[in-house]
Motif scaffolding. Structure first.
Motif, PDB file in Angstrom:
ATOM      1  N   PRO A 173     -31.866 -43.078 -14.705  1.00 50.08           N
ATOM      2  CA  PRO A 173     -32.162 -41.951 -13.815  1.00 50.08           C
ATOM      3  C   PRO A 173     -31.078 -40.870 -13.928  1.00 50.08           C
ATOM      4  N   ALA A 174     -31.518 -39.626 -13.919  1.00 46.32           N
ATOM      5  CA  ALA A 174     -30.585 -38.505 -14.016  1.00 46.32           C
ATOM      6  C   ALA A 174     -29.808 -38.346 -12.718  1.00 46.32           C
ATOM      7  N   PRO A 175     -28.536 -37.974 -12.798  1.00 44.15           N
ATOM      8  CA  PRO A 175     -27.777 -37.646 -11.585  1.00 44.15           C
ATOM      9  C   PRO A 175     -28.415 -36.444 -10.889  1.00 44.15           C
ATOM     10  N   THR A 176     -28.166 -36.321  -9.609  1.00 40.51           N
ATOM     11  CA  THR A 176     -28.749 -35.236  -8.819  1.00 40.51           C
ATOM     12  C   THR A 176     -27.769 -34.069  -8.694  1.00 40.51           C
ATOM     13  N   LEU A 177     -28.246 -32.969  -8.153  1.00 44.06           N
ATOM     14  CA  LEU A 177     -27.381 -31.828  -7.890  1.00 44.06           C
ATOM     15  C   LEU A 177     -26.288 -32.224  -6.898  1.00 44.06           C
ATOM     16  N   ALA A 178     -26.623 -33.059  -5.912  1.00 45.21           N
ATOM     17  CA  ALA A 178     -25.613 -33.539  -4.957  1.00 45.21           C
ATOM     18  C   ALA A 178     -24.533 -34.359  -5.674  1.00 45.21           C
ATOM     19  N   ASP A 179     -24.916 -35.134  -6.687  1.00 42.67           N
ATOM     20  CA  ASP A 179     -23.935 -35.882  -7.473  1.00 42.67           C
ATOM     21  C   ASP A 179     -22.975 -34.918  -8.175  1.00 42.67           C
ATOM     22  N   ALA A 180     -23.501 -33.819  -8.691  1.00 39.24           N
ATOM     23  CA  ALA A 180     -22.651 -32.827  -9.357  1.00 39.24           C
ATOM     24  C   ALA A 180     -21.675 -32.204  -8.367  1.00 39.24           C
ATOM     25  N   GLN A 181     -22.143 -31.913  -7.171  1.00 32.06           N
ATOM     26  CA  GLN A 181     -21.271 -31.317  -6.158  1.00 32.06           C
ATOM     27  C   GLN A 181     -20.149 -32.278  -5.775  1.00 32.06           C
ATOM     28  N   THR A 182     -20.468 -33.549  -5.648  1.00 31.53           N
ATOM     29  CA  THR A 182     -19.454 -34.556  -5.321  1.00 31.53           C
ATOM     30  C   THR A 182     -18.447 -34.677  -6.458  1.00 31.53           C
ATOM     31  N   THR A 183     -18.923 -34.705  -7.678  1.00 35.04           N
ATOM     32  CA  THR A 183     -18.061 -34.851  -8.848  1.00 35.04           C
ATOM     33  C   THR A 183     -17.159 -33.636  -9.042  1.00 35.04           C
ATOM     34  N   ALA A 184     -17.600 -32.468  -8.640  1.00 38.34           N
ATOM     35  CA  ALA A 184     -16.831 -31.237  -8.838  1.00 38.34           C
ATOM     36  C   ALA A 184     -15.479 -31.272  -8.136  1.00 38.34           C
ATOM     37  N   ALA A 185     -15.359 -32.034  -7.077  1.00 36.95           N
ATOM     38  CA  ALA A 185     -14.080 -32.106  -6.367  1.00 36.95           C
ATOM     39  C   ALA A 185     -12.958 -32.520  -7.321  1.00 36.95           C
ATOM     40  N   LEU A 186     -13.230 -33.442  -8.215  1.00 35.69           N
ATOM     41  CA  LEU A 186     -12.227 -33.867  -9.191  1.00 35.69           C
ATOM     42  C   LEU A 186     -11.902 -32.714 -10.144  1.00 35.69           C
ATOM     43  N   ALA A 187     -12.914 -32.005 -10.613  1.00 31.47           N
ATOM     44  CA  ALA A 187     -12.675 -30.876 -11.518  1.00 31.47           C
ATOM     45  C   ALA A 187     -11.830 -29.813 -10.837  1.00 31.47           C
ATOM     46  N   PHE A 188     -12.085 -29.558  -9.570  1.00 29.68           N
ATOM     47  CA  PHE A 188     -11.306 -28.556  -8.844  1.00 29.68           C
ATOM     48  C   PHE A 188      -9.843 -28.961  -8.738  1.00 29.68           C
ATOM     49  N   ARG A 189      -9.585 -30.258  -8.656  1.00 26.72           N
ATOM     50  CA  ARG A 189      -8.201 -30.724  -8.587  1.00 26.72           C
ATOM     51  C   ARG A 189      -7.512 -30.680  -9.950  1.00 26.72           C
ATOM     52  N   MET A 190      -8.268 -30.855 -11.028  1.00 27.03           N
ATOM     53  CA  MET A 190      -7.694 -30.987 -12.364  1.00 27.03           C
ATOM     54  C   MET A 190      -7.615 -29.684 -13.152  1.00 27.03           C
ATOM     55  N   MET A 191      -8.490 -28.739 -12.858  1.00 26.87           N
ATOM     56  CA  MET A 191      -8.563 -27.545 -13.698  1.00 26.87           C
ATOM     57  C   MET A 191      -8.346 -26.284 -12.868  1.00 26.87           C
ATOM     58  N   PRO A 192      -7.789 -25.269 -13.493  1.00 22.90           N
ATOM     59  CA  PRO A 192      -7.583 -23.997 -12.781  1.00 22.90           C
ATOM     60  C   PRO A 192      -8.875 -23.185 -12.721  1.00 22.90           C
ATOM     61  N   VAL A 193      -9.804 -23.649 -11.898  1.00 15.41           N
ATOM     62  CA  VAL A 193     -11.077 -22.948 -11.752  1.00 15.41           C
ATOM     63  C   VAL A 193     -11.261 -22.499 -10.316  1.00 15.41           C
ATOM     64  N   GLN A 194     -12.236 -21.674 -10.122  1.00 17.34           N
ATOM     65  CA  GLN A 194     -12.572 -21.211  -8.775  1.00 17.34           C
ATOM     66  C   GLN A 194     -12.729 -22.430  -7.861  1.00 17.34           C
ATOM     67  N   GLN A 195     -12.156 -22.389  -6.702  1.00 15.56           N
ATOM     68  CA  GLN A 195     -12.133 -23.562  -5.836  1.00 15.56           C
ATOM     69  C   GLN A 195     -13.341 -23.693  -4.913  1.00 15.56           C
ATOM     70  N   THR A 196     -14.252 -22.783  -4.969  1.00 18.79           N
ATOM     71  CA  THR A 196     -15.509 -22.956  -4.248  1.00 18.79           C
ATOM     72  C   THR A 196     -16.607 -22.921  -5.286  1.00 18.79           C
ATOM     73  N   GLY A 197     -17.338 -23.991  -5.389  1.00 21.80           N
ATOM     74  CA  GLY A 197     -18.348 -24.094  -6.427  1.00 21.80           C
ATOM     75  C   GLY A 197     -19.645 -23.412  -6.050  1.00 21.80           C
ATOM     76  N   SER A 198     -20.305 -22.930  -7.044  1.00 25.11           N
ATOM     77  CA  SER A 198     -21.660 -22.429  -6.937  1.00 25.11           C
ATOM     78  C   SER A 198     -22.458 -23.279  -7.912  1.00 25.11           C
ATOM     79  N   PHE A 199     -23.366 -24.082  -7.393  1.00 26.85           N
ATOM     80  CA  PHE A 199     -24.028 -25.076  -8.222  1.00 26.85           C
ATOM     81  C   PHE A 199     -25.494 -24.741  -8.444  1.00 26.85           C
ATOM     82  N   ALA A 200     -25.939 -24.996  -9.638  1.00 27.58           N
ATOM     83  CA  ALA A 200     -27.347 -24.859  -9.984  1.00 27.58           C
ATOM     84  C   ALA A 200     -27.639 -25.921 -11.024  1.00 27.58           C
ATOM     85  N   SER A 201     -28.863 -26.295 -11.124  1.00 27.12           N
ATOM     86  CA  SER A 201     -29.176 -27.253 -12.167  1.00 27.12           C
ATOM     87  C   SER A 201     -30.292 -26.709 -13.034  1.00 27.12           C
ATOM     88  N   THR A 202     -30.232 -27.081 -14.294  1.00 24.94           N
ATOM     89  CA  THR A 202     -31.266 -26.709 -15.245  1.00 24.94           C
ATOM     90  C   THR A 202     -32.192 -27.909 -15.380  1.00 24.94           C
TER      91      THR A 202
END
Length: 110
Positions: free
Chosen positions: A8-37
């Motif tokens: 089963p494919a991960p959901t958009l909510a899974d991506a939002q949860t996972t993004a917290a780690l990316a925000f801690r590790m990378m110098p990116v915008q700290q408020t995500g804007s999420f969309a899925s294709t």
């Protein structure tokens, strides 16, 4: 080669949860804007051997090529990071691969 995967494919909510780690590790915008294709159908395991030390594997490279085509079809925006989130059960040898604003890794449930 091996048996085809059907996970089963991960959901958009899974991506939002996972993004917290990316925000801690990378110098990116700290408020995500999420969309899925649309879900990219992928049946090849990603547990094949690296092509050389530090490189991705042949199957990871094929996945990145498919993800790049999806990004182009979605407008290929320079201000967007495209990220393929893989199902938790996906067999992998390399935990994730990416280059130039395009990456992918397995979703890890909290």
């Amino acid at each position: 080669p091996g048996m085809a995967l059907n996970l089963p494919a991960p959901t958009l909510a899974d991506a939002q949860t996972t993004a917290a780690l990316a925000f801690r590790m990378m110098p990116v915008q700290q408020t995500g804007s999420f969309a899925s294709t649309p879900t990219l159908p992928w049946t090849r395991p990603l547990d094949d051997a690296r092509t050389k030390p530090g490189a991705c594997t042949t199957n990871w490279d094929a996945l990145r090529t498919s993800l790049a085509a999806t990004r182009v079809a979605d407008g290929n925006r320079a201000d967007v990071v495209s990220y393929g989130l893989l199902p938790t059960g996906m067999p992998v040898n390399v935990t994730g691969c990416g280059v130039g604003g395009l990456g992918s890794a397995r979703w890890a449930a909290p």
